[in-house]
Design an enzyme around this catalytic site. Structure first.
Site, PDB file in Angstrom:
ATOM      1  N   HIS A 195      37.883   8.100  -7.838  1.00 37.16           N
ATOM      2  CA  HIS A 195      38.294   7.128  -7.394  1.00 37.16           C
ATOM      3  C   HIS A 195      39.826   6.699  -7.528  1.00 37.16           C
ATOM      4  O   HIS A 195      39.393   6.639  -8.658  1.00 37.16           O
ATOM      5  CB  HIS A 195      37.283   6.135  -7.225  1.00 37.16           C
ATOM      6  CG  HIS A 195      37.677   4.625  -6.450  1.00 37.16           C
ATOM      7  ND1 HIS A 195      37.230   4.303  -5.031  1.00 37.16           N
ATOM      8  CD2 HIS A 195      38.620   4.335  -6.504  1.00 37.16           C
ATOM      9  CE1 HIS A 195      37.288   2.849  -4.747  1.00 37.16           C
ATOM     10  NE2 HIS A 195      39.051   3.070  -5.359  1.00 37.16           N
ATOM     11  N   GLY A 229      41.812  15.289 -16.068  1.00 39.52           N
ATOM     12  CA  GLY A 229      41.343  14.812 -17.007  1.00 39.52           C
ATOM     13  C   GLY A 229      40.425  14.167 -16.061  1.00 39.52           C
ATOM     14  O   GLY A 229      39.625  12.884 -16.317  1.00 39.52           O
ATOM     15  N   HIS A 278      42.222   5.613  -9.484  1.00 35.42           N
ATOM     16  CA  HIS A 278      42.340   4.794 -11.010  1.00 35.42           C
ATOM     17  C   HIS A 278      43.673   4.660 -11.969  1.00 35.42           C
ATOM     18  O   HIS A 278      43.999   6.358 -11.875  1.00 35.42           O
ATOM     19  CB  HIS A 278      41.321   4.665 -10.881  1.00 35.42           C
ATOM     20  CG  HIS A 278      40.293   5.736 -12.461  1.00 35.42           C
ATOM     21  ND1 HIS A 278      40.332   6.269 -11.103  1.00 35.42           N
ATOM     22  CD2 HIS A 278      41.029   5.739 -13.452  1.00 35.42           C
ATOM     23  CE1 HIS A 278      39.556   7.650 -12.520  1.00 35.42           C
ATOM     24  NE2 HIS A 278      40.276   7.177 -13.639  1.00 35.42           N
ATOM     25  N   THR A 299      37.879  11.885 -14.278  1.00 31.80           N
ATOM     26  CA  THR A 299      36.062  12.108 -14.740  1.00 31.80           C
ATOM     27  C   THR A 299      35.569  11.308 -12.758  1.00 31.80           C
ATOM     28  O   THR A 299      34.060  11.508 -12.949  1.00 31.80           O
ATOM     29  CB  THR A 299      35.305  11.683 -15.449  1.00 31.80           C
ATOM     30  OG1 THR A 299      35.669   9.547 -15.800  1.00 31.80           O
ATOM     31  CG2 THR A 299      35.465  12.316 -16.706  1.00 31.80           C
ATOM     32  N   HIS A 308      45.286   3.792 -15.123  1.00 30.28           N
ATOM     33  CA  HIS A 308      44.772   3.257 -16.790  1.00 30.28           C
ATOM     34  C   HIS A 308      45.781   2.148 -17.140  1.00 30.28           C
ATOM     35  O   HIS A 308      46.775   2.972 -16.720  1.00 30.28           O
ATOM     36  CB  HIS A 308      44.710   4.220 -18.035  1.00 30.28           C
ATOM     37  CG  HIS A 308      43.147   4.981 -17.298  1.00 30.28           C
ATOM     38  ND1 HIS A 308      42.147   4.758 -18.084  1.00 30.28           N
ATOM     39  CD2 HIS A 308      43.449   5.714 -16.595  1.00 30.28           C
ATOM     40  CE1 HIS A 308      40.914   5.785 -17.456  1.00 30.28           C
ATOM     41  NE2 HIS A 308      41.907   6.868 -16.694  1.00 30.28           N
ATOM     42  N   ASP A 348      38.315  -1.476 -18.894  1.00 29.97           N
ATOM     43  CA  ASP A 348      38.084  -0.294 -19.047  1.00 29.97           C
ATOM     44  C   ASP A 348      35.713  -0.106 -19.555  1.00 29.97           C
ATOM     45  O   ASP A 348      36.235  -1.075 -19.970  1.00 29.97           O
ATOM     46  CB  ASP A 348      38.171   0.901 -19.680  1.00 29.97           C
ATOM     47  CG  ASP A 348      37.966   2.683 -18.670  1.00 29.97           C
ATOM     48  OD1 ASP A 348      38.448   3.223 -18.097  1.00 29.97           O
ATOM     49  OD2 ASP A 348      36.797   2.574 -19.666  1.00 29.97           O
ATOM     50  N   HIS A 360      38.367   3.244  -0.977  1.00 28.86           N
ATOM     51  CA  HIS A 360      38.299   5.267  -1.229  1.00 28.86           C
ATOM     52  C   HIS A 360      38.972   5.816  -1.057  1.00 28.86           C
ATOM     53  O   HIS A 360      39.519   6.251  -0.007  1.00 28.86           O
ATOM     54  CB  HIS A 360      36.743   5.309  -0.562  1.00 28.86           C
ATOM     55  CG  HIS A 360      36.372   6.691  -1.695  1.00 28.86           C
ATOM     56  ND1 HIS A 360      36.058   6.423  -2.993  1.00 28.86           N
ATOM     57  CD2 HIS A 360      36.768   7.617  -1.235  1.00 28.86           C
ATOM     58  CE1 HIS A 360      35.484   7.696  -3.394  1.00 28.86           C
ATOM     59  NE2 HIS A 360      36.042   8.529  -2.569  1.00 28.86           N
ATOM     60  N   ASN A 373      44.973   9.926 -14.597  1.00 27.60           N
ATOM     61  CA  ASN A 373      44.253  11.296 -14.327  1.00 27.60           C
ATOM     62  C   ASN A 373      43.880  11.764 -13.093  1.00 27.60           C
ATOM     63  O   ASN A 373      43.400  11.098 -12.192  1.00 27.60           O
ATOM     64  CB  ASN A 373      43.051  11.514 -15.529  1.00 27.60           C
ATOM     65  CG  ASN A 373      43.189  11.091 -17.020  1.00 27.60           C
ATOM     66  OD1 ASN A 373      44.691  11.448 -17.264  1.00 27.60           O
ATOM     67  ND2 ASN A 373      42.533  10.728 -17.238  1.00 27.60           N
TER      68      ASN A 373
HETATM   69  P1  5GP Z   1      39.366   9.110 -15.725  1.00 24.40           P
HETATM   70  O1  5GP Z   1      38.523  10.521 -16.832  1.00 24.40           O
HETATM   71  O2  5GP Z   1      38.369   9.083 -14.720  1.00 24.40           O
HETATM   72  O3  5GP Z   1      40.700   8.933 -15.703  1.00 24.40           O
HETATM   73  O4  5GP Z   1      39.355   7.848 -16.111  1.00 24.40           O
HETATM   74  C1  5GP Z   1      37.468   7.332 -15.894  1.00 24.40           C
HETATM   75  C2  5GP Z   1      37.071   5.846 -17.055  1.00 24.40           C
HETATM   76  O5  5GP Z   1      35.987   4.757 -15.916  1.00 24.40           O
HETATM   77  C3  5GP Z   1      37.007   6.515 -18.245  1.00 24.40           C
HETATM   78  O6  5GP Z   1      37.895   5.440 -18.919  1.00 24.40           O
HETATM   79  C4  5GP Z   1      36.007   5.414 -17.987  1.00 24.40           C
HETATM   80  O7  5GP Z   1      35.251   5.086 -19.251  1.00 24.40           O
HETATM   81  C5  5GP Z   1      35.672   4.203 -16.786  1.00 24.40           C
HETATM   82  N1  5GP Z   1      34.451   4.301 -16.300  1.00 24.40           N
HETATM   83  C6  5GP Z   1      32.989   5.240 -16.314  1.00 24.40           C
HETATM   84  N2  5GP Z   1      32.201   4.672 -15.448  1.00 24.40           N
HETATM   85  C7  5GP Z   1      32.580   3.376 -15.082  1.00 24.40           C
HETATM   86  C8  5GP Z   1      31.966   2.395 -15.354  1.00 24.40           C
HETATM   87  O8  5GP Z   1      30.970   2.576 -14.362  1.00 24.40           O
HETATM   88  N3  5GP Z   1      32.654   0.895 -15.471  1.00 24.40           N
HETATM   89  C9  5GP Z   1      33.780   0.788 -15.453  1.00 24.40           C
HETATM   90  N4  5GP Z   1      34.209  -0.130 -16.345  1.00 24.40           N
HETATM   91  N5  5GP Z   1      34.483   1.268 -16.318  1.00 24.40           N
HETATM   92  C10 5GP Z   1      33.730   2.472 -15.914  1.00 24.40           C
HETATM   93 ZN    ZN Z   2      35.339   5.190  -4.044  1.00 20.58          ZN
END
Ligand code: 5GP
Ligand code: ZN
Length: 115
Positions: free
Chosen positions: A97, A92, A99, A94, A101, A31, A47, A86
């Site tokens: 796509h 939460g 993923h 953001t 964590h 991340d 996707h 998330n």
């Molecule tokens: P979400 O909030 O959707 O669960 O997690 C998205 C995560 O993607 C966040 O922890 C953010 O730091 C990470 N993230 C966003 N853009 C990028 C990117 O361009 N590269 C990487 N490696 N992580 C990203």
């Molecule tokens: Zn995607």
């Protein structure tokens, strides 16, 4: 691949990233804003917008197995780790796509499910 999706672009190699795991269906990479000493994102190459859109049981299993493999390779499987998905605005999410964590290397509150 959705060409405007950041994780599609990482999965396809269009944006360089240091992949800590990759197979035919799944890639994993650190991340960019780590919330723990180990913070890896495990994503399907295909996707899929979020967990709410996942309808492929085979892929779901592959993703989960990849999380465990990343934990073993990263040397955190034995001490323990936290896995978070998330989903949607209130969940939460953001990056739209799917993923997982994988967070490790510090102690997480027992029983904590976040705010
Ligand atoms: P979400 O909030 O959707 O669960 O997690 C998205 C995560 O993607 C966040 O922890 C953010 O730091 C990470 N993230 C966003 N853009 C990028 C990117 O361009 N590269 C990487 N490696 N992580 C990203
Ligand atoms: Zn995607």
């Amino acid at each position: 691949m959705a060409s405007d999706c950041i994780f599609c672009r990482i999965a396809s190699g269009a944006i360089p990233a240091s992949l800590v795991y990759q197979d035919e269906h799944v890639v994993a990479f650190p991340d960019v804003h780590p919330q723990a000493p180990t913070h890896v994102l495990v994503v399907p190459r295909k996707h899929i917008g979020s967990l709410a859109e996942l309808d492929d049981a085979d892929l779901a299993g592959k993703l989960l197995l990849a999380v465990a493999e990343v934990a073993r390779r990263g040397g955190v499987a034995e001490r323990g780790f936290r896995t978070i998905i998330n989903t949607g605005a209130e969940g939460g999410q953001t990056v739209p796509h799917l993923h997982f964590h994988l967070l490790a290397g510090r102690k997480f509150a027992e029983g904590s499910l976040g705010e």
